[in-house]
Design an enzyme around this catalytic site. Structure first.
Site, mmCIF file in Angstrom:
data_model
loop_
_atom_site.group_PDB
_atom_site.id
_atom_site.type_symbol
_atom_site.label_atom_id
_atom_site.label_comp_id
_atom_site.label_asym_id
_atom_site.label_seq_id
_atom_site.Cartn_x
_atom_site.Cartn_y
_atom_site.Cartn_z
ATOM 1 N N GLU A 49 51.685 54.638 8.601
ATOM 2 C CA GLU A 49 52.395 54.184 9.796
ATOM 3 C C GLU A 49 51.482 54.130 11.019
ATOM 4 O OE1 GLU A 49 56.040 56.263 10.481
ATOM 5 O OE2 GLU A 49 56.847 55.843 8.494
ATOM 6 N N GLU A 63 57.780 57.047 0.979
ATOM 7 C CA GLU A 63 58.743 58.078 1.381
ATOM 8 C C GLU A 63 60.138 57.483 1.203
ATOM 9 O OE1 GLU A 63 56.174 59.984 5.147
ATOM 10 O OE2 GLU A 63 58.211 59.244 5.463
#
Length: 505
Positions: free
Chosen positions: A157, A259
């Site tokens: 990210e 995730e």
């Protein structure tokens, strides 16, 4: 002592040494858009968990350098039928043999992020410099010899909104350099991927960006941190999982849920697991990593670590165990699989995307050392040891003289010739520029004690941009140190040689 008795002792020692249990585990490989076991040729679906227990006061600690914690946690992971963990940060200077062996004995692989809290790309002020490169290569060195190192992530990210897309070239540059370093220095190639968030405004651009260009700069696999499926009131189609699966229906490399596990509804019952490992998703996705192992402040834990260091099973653990036990993903054999999928086109510039396809250069220690050795005015230890002051001084001096040679721009793709040097070296370069601008007046090299005069070792920096450093691993001895098989083999050969020498006497 007779030759016969000495030979018997040698044979006994060999027996003891070779009896040392060494847990073997098959390395995984990528073919097309799927993972496969390199020995059995079976397709591999990741059934993983995020594993980054925090230390006291929520401080960073290397979870793979805690043998007792691994002995506590790995059996509980095995009871869940997990085959992978994802670790976000480690300390490459620590020893990881015990934890990696514990994981291997349970059939568990490692997916490891290559950055850490001290060396990671700041999306608000993106740079990619020498310390980051060295930290990345040290982490590769520390884990490349373990067969159960499945893959690396070269960023998590880094770009998380349409206002930070100019950080993309820096993450992709680290990915490129990690791939090259592994290819050039390791016996086994380990895939390098990127983990993205699920921001609707840039998700398409991100997946295209890390799959476009020359194969040397493309991600070997791609991860999505996906939290769209929340509770039992939604399903594959209404949760967003169907749309995300369609996004990757023609993607050329493996895709995983790096995730997953929304906790807006608790306790979690993980209804998405049936879809992840079922026919709706297994032709596109290669499994996923549930978030996360230990209960922290964000309330995602499968287990709770008590003050005395024991693990207490939480409702999420039991619910996940039921969900994961009910799935049996069906794959293909590697020798029966082929793929003709093509890589993506790079996303065009626009209001929501401002990332150049021109990447920052590979950091070179030789270039930076050469440049510093040509300077007469450099940064002092006073500023080098204070990160805040160092940044402030760079801002000050860049307001006085041009900083083109040390600046970066991920949107235009323009990177100064020393932009990859560490901040203290860049500051030294700018101090020296200011010093020369004012005709080398002694007062021009002070900056309240942050700068100092030195005797240069070179007349100029004109040839420094050609002073590159060849990537090298930390050596065979370190590789042997992380692999008991290596040391066992050496001892066996030595003892056999000793026995042969005795017999010939």
């Amino acid at each position: 002592m007779t030759a016969l008795s000495l030979l018997l002792i040698v044979s006994l020692l060999l027996t003891i040494i070779l009896y040392v249990p060494v847990h073997s585990i098959d390395p995984m490989v990528i073919k097309g858009y799927k993972f496969f076991n390199s020995v059995t040729m079976n397709q591999f679906f990741i059934k993983g968990v995020a594993y980054q227990p925090l230390g006291q006061n929520a401080a960073f600690q290397d979870p793979l350098a805690q043998p007792q914690a691994c002995q506590r946690d790995v059996p509980l992971m095995k009871n869940l039928s997990l085959n992978a963990i994802r670790v976000y940060a480690v300390d490459a200077t620590q020893n990881h043999d015990a934890c990696m062996q514990s994981l291997a004995s349970a059939g568990i692989y490692l997916i490891l992020d290559l950055d850490n809290p001290a060396n990671s790309i700041d999306r608000s002020d993106p740079m990619y410099y020498l310390n980051m490169y060295n930290s990345m290569t040290a982490t590769v060195d520390a884990f490349a010899s373990y067969n159960n190192t499945l893959a690396f992530f070269a960023g998590n990210e880094v770009v998380n909104s349409n206002t930070t897309t100019d950080a993309s070239p820096f993450a992709k540059a680290m990915l490129r350099d990690a791939k090259a370093y592994i290819k050039n220095t390791k016996q086994r190639y380990i895939p390098v991927g990127y983990a993205s968030n699920d921001d609707a405004s840039i998700r398409k651009q991100l997946l295209d960006y890390f799959n476009c260009g020359d194969p040397s700069v493309q991600a070997d696999f791609y991860g999505v941190n996906l939290y769209e499926w929340c509770g039992n009131t939604v399903n594959f189609n209404t949760s967003g999982y169907a749309a995300r699966t369609n996004d990757f229906s023609n993607y050329s490399v493996p895709v995983i849920l790096s995730e997953y596990g929304c906790n807006l509804v608790t306790p979690r019952t993980f209804p998405e697991v049936a879809a992840i490992y079922g026919p709706e998703m297994t032709n596109v996705w290669s499994g996923g990593i549930v978030y996360e192992w230990t209960e922290e402040a964000n309330n995602y834990g499968l287990v709770q670590i008590t003050t005395n260091g024991t693990a207490t099973i939480l409702p999420d653990y039991t619910n996940f165990q039921k969900a994961i036990a009910a799935v049996n993903p069906q794959g293909v054999q590697m020798n029966q699989f082929s793929s003709s999928r093509q890589s993506q086109q790079c996303p065009p510039m626009g209001p929501a995307w401002a990332a150049s396809t021109t990447l920052p250069p590979t950091p070179s220690a030789g270039t930076c050392q050469c440049m510093v050795s040509s300077l007469s005015c450099v940064s002092s230890t006073q500023v080098q040891t204070n990160t805040t002051t160092l940044g402030q001084q760079l801002d000050v001096v860049c307001g006085l003289v041009p900083c083109t040679d040390v600046s970066v721009n991920g949107t235009t793709g323009v990177y100064g010739k020393y932009s990859f040097c560490n901040p203290q070296d860049k500051l030294s370069y700018e101090y020296n520029l200011y010093y020369n601008y004012y005709n080398q007046a002694p007062t021009a090299c002070n900056f309240a004690g942050n700068a100092k005069l030195v005797s240069p070792q070179r007349q100029s920096d004109q040839s420094c941009s050609n002073s590159t450093s060849t990537p090298t691993s930390s050596g065979a001895m370190k590789a042997l140190g992380s692999s008991p098989v290596g040391w066992i083999s050496i001892l066996a050969v030595l003892l056999l040689f000793l026995g042969t020498a005795v017999l010939t006497d």
